[in-house]
Motif scaffolding. Sequence first.
Motif, PDB file in Angstrom:
ATOM      1  N   GLN A  18       0.824  -1.199   0.000  1.00  0.00           N
ATOM      2  CA  GLN A  18       0.000   0.000   0.000  1.00  0.00           C
ATOM      3  C   GLN A  18       0.868   1.263   0.000  1.00  0.00           C
ATOM      4  OE1 GLN A  18      -2.769   0.219   3.244  1.00  0.00           O
ATOM      5  NE2 GLN A  18      -3.622   2.187   2.590  1.00  0.00           N
ATOM      6  N   ARG A  19       1.978   1.211   0.725  1.00  0.00           N
ATOM      7  CA  ARG A  19       2.846   2.385   0.840  1.00  0.00           C
ATOM      8  C   ARG A  19       3.690   2.596  -0.406  1.00  0.00           C
ATOM      9  NH1 ARG A  19       5.639   6.050   0.586  1.00  0.00           N
ATOM     10  NH2 ARG A  19       6.781   7.215   2.218  1.00  0.00           N
ATOM     11  N   TYR A  20       4.203   1.510  -1.005  1.00  0.00           N
ATOM     12  CA  TYR A  20       5.182   1.648  -2.086  1.00  0.00           C
ATOM     13  C   TYR A  20       4.737   1.078  -3.432  1.00  0.00           C
ATOM     14  CZ  TYR A  20       8.414   2.902   1.665  1.00  0.00           C
ATOM     15  OH  TYR A  20       9.029   3.518   2.732  1.00  0.00           O
ATOM     16  N   ASN A  21       3.592   0.423  -3.466  1.00  0.00           N
ATOM     17  CA  ASN A  21       3.116  -0.195  -4.709  1.00  0.00           C
ATOM     18  C   ASN A  21       4.181  -1.113  -5.306  1.00  0.00           C
ATOM     19  OD1 ASN A  21       1.201  -0.689  -6.742  1.00  0.00           O
ATOM     20  ND2 ASN A  21       2.077   0.887  -8.068  1.00  0.00           N
ATOM     21  N   ASP A  22       4.762  -1.935  -4.465  1.00  0.00           N
ATOM     22  CA  ASP A  22       5.824  -2.846  -4.872  1.00  0.00           C
ATOM     23  C   ASP A  22       5.837  -4.011  -3.893  1.00  0.00           C
ATOM     24  OD1 ASP A  22       7.983  -3.897  -6.193  1.00  0.00           O
ATOM     25  OD2 ASP A  22       9.440  -2.402  -5.513  1.00  0.00           O
ATOM     26  N   TYR A  23       6.568  -5.058  -4.225  1.00  0.00           N
ATOM     27  CA  TYR A  23       6.703  -6.170  -3.289  1.00  0.00           C
ATOM     28  C   TYR A  23       7.991  -6.010  -2.493  1.00  0.00           C
ATOM     29  CZ  TYR A  23       9.725  -8.072  -6.986  1.00  0.00           C
ATOM     30  OH  TYR A  23      10.694  -8.244  -7.934  1.00  0.00           O
ATOM     31  N   PRO A  24       8.041  -6.528  -1.280  1.00  0.00           N
ATOM     32  CA  PRO A  24       9.240  -6.374  -0.458  1.00  0.00           C
ATOM     33  C   PRO A  24      10.350  -7.315  -0.888  1.00  0.00           C
ATOM     34  CG  PRO A  24       7.613  -7.661   0.718  1.00  0.00           C
ATOM     35  CD  PRO A  24       6.951  -7.215  -0.553  1.00  0.00           C
ATOM     36  N   ARG A  25      11.558  -6.945  -0.526  1.00  0.00           N
ATOM     37  CA  ARG A  25      12.712  -7.815  -0.675  1.00  0.00           C
ATOM     38  C   ARG A  25      13.183  -8.219   0.724  1.00  0.00           C
ATOM     39  NH1 ARG A  25      10.646  -4.861  -4.926  1.00  0.00           N
ATOM     40  NH2 ARG A  25      11.804  -5.240  -6.866  1.00  0.00           N
ATOM     41  N   LEU A  26      14.186  -9.057   0.782  1.00  0.00           N
ATOM     42  CA  LEU A  26      14.694  -9.438   2.099  1.00  0.00           C
ATOM     43  C   LEU A  26      15.227  -8.215   2.835  1.00  0.00           C
ATOM     44  CD1 LEU A  26      17.222 -10.492   4.020  1.00  0.00           C
ATOM     45  CD2 LEU A  26      15.045 -11.701   4.051  1.00  0.00           C
ATOM     46  N   GLY A  27      15.861  -7.301   2.082  1.00  0.00           N
ATOM     47  CA  GLY A  27      16.345  -6.083   2.714  1.00  0.00           C
ATOM     48  C   GLY A  27      15.238  -5.314   3.409  1.00  0.00           C
ATOM     49  N   THR A  28      14.047  -5.344   2.836  1.00  0.00           N
ATOM     50  CA  THR A  28      12.911  -4.659   3.444  1.00  0.00           C
ATOM     51  C   THR A  28      12.615  -5.219   4.824  1.00  0.00           C
ATOM     52  OG1 THR A  28      12.007  -4.599   1.187  1.00  0.00           O
ATOM     53  CG2 THR A  28      10.589  -3.816   2.978  1.00  0.00           C
TER      54      THR A  28
END
Length: 404
Positions: free
Chosen positions: A299-309
């Motif tokens: 919702q915040r970034y319109n993207d999927y997370p990575r492990l770094g996230t």
Amino acid sequence: MSIASSLLRCLILLAAAGLAATGARAQGVIRIGELNSYKTQPAFLGPYRMGMELAVEQINAAGGVNGRKLELVIRDDNSNPGDAVRTAEELVTREKVDLLTGTFLSNIGLAVADFARHRKVFFLASEPLTDKIVWEQGNRYTFRLRASTYMQVAMLIPEAVKMNRKRWAIVYPNYEYGQSAVATFKSLLKQAQPDVEFVAEQATPLGRIDAGNVVQALADSKPDALFNVLFAADLAKFVRAGNQRRFFDDLSVVSLLSGEPEYLDPLGRETPQGWVVTGYPWYAIDTPEHTAFLQAYQQRYNDYPRLGTIIGYSTIVSLAEGVKAAGSTDTEAMIAAFRGLEVMTPFGPITYRPQDHQSTMGAYVGTLDVRDGKGVMTDVRYVDGASVLPSDEQVRQWRPASAQ
């Protein structure tokens, strides 16, 4: 309220419950000094920064920590230990930060941990994987979030033993992280399978692999299994060269980090199928805490997370919980609070062990495959970090008495 909203509310409450002040609001902000290799490792550290920022936004929206808002003061360490120490000094002296966190490369993490020891500053090493940071060179001022090389190698050893292969080759980046991972792999695999042979090793300069020659040198040793520690651009070049030479045909492979989206996504159709890896299959995790985190991030970034996230987010949540428990950012109070501190993360609950300052955050293990032209992890399972950490007796042997 929708199920998604309820899950999001649950995670925020777990991460920030009680962080708002019960009395009058405290004055000022909590300044978190964060240094990292943003220029040289953008694939991991771009999402990492976004994870940190999401956590700061959520915690501040819930009232902050003991009535004080969080503020990030971010600097680049230029992937150089000397620059990292100078940057840490600047953060402490000029920027007047309350806490230090960050670092990606293991040699950088060790340098900043030593700085924290000399300057008596609290430091949460978020990402560096070297075992030395909590054991051989551990100190009372440094804690570490992420599952270490020892822990992740230990997760892969049962899979390596199942392969029932005798002739192992090894490839790794020639600096602290790679060296630490290889030493642990050799030791643990030899304990589990005494007749194993290590027939070839290729130690490559970080970021400058001569992939064709490396693959050829490994192939010349005629291994029947491979332990890979390469990541980022080095991994992509190695995989391409290996595929071109059909090196991976009928070769059993276990590989650190290769299932992390930062390094798996660029492989695309070239993803080597059948490798057993540690990673982060964000698309296959259905726990309530991860679902809530995933929805908030998308919702915040319109993207999927990575492990770094995950690491960036969990770093800030950990610091917030530590300050809450300590009642201040005083160094000694933070050390006392972090020893045994329990934190809820998108991977579930973790604990910072008092005996070595290592968190019990685990990792996912699975097998690489290609679906719709993309690399994915299949047959995934989460391995709790607590299950692959050494005994208290081993820690006492490895960790200096002065680190307590």
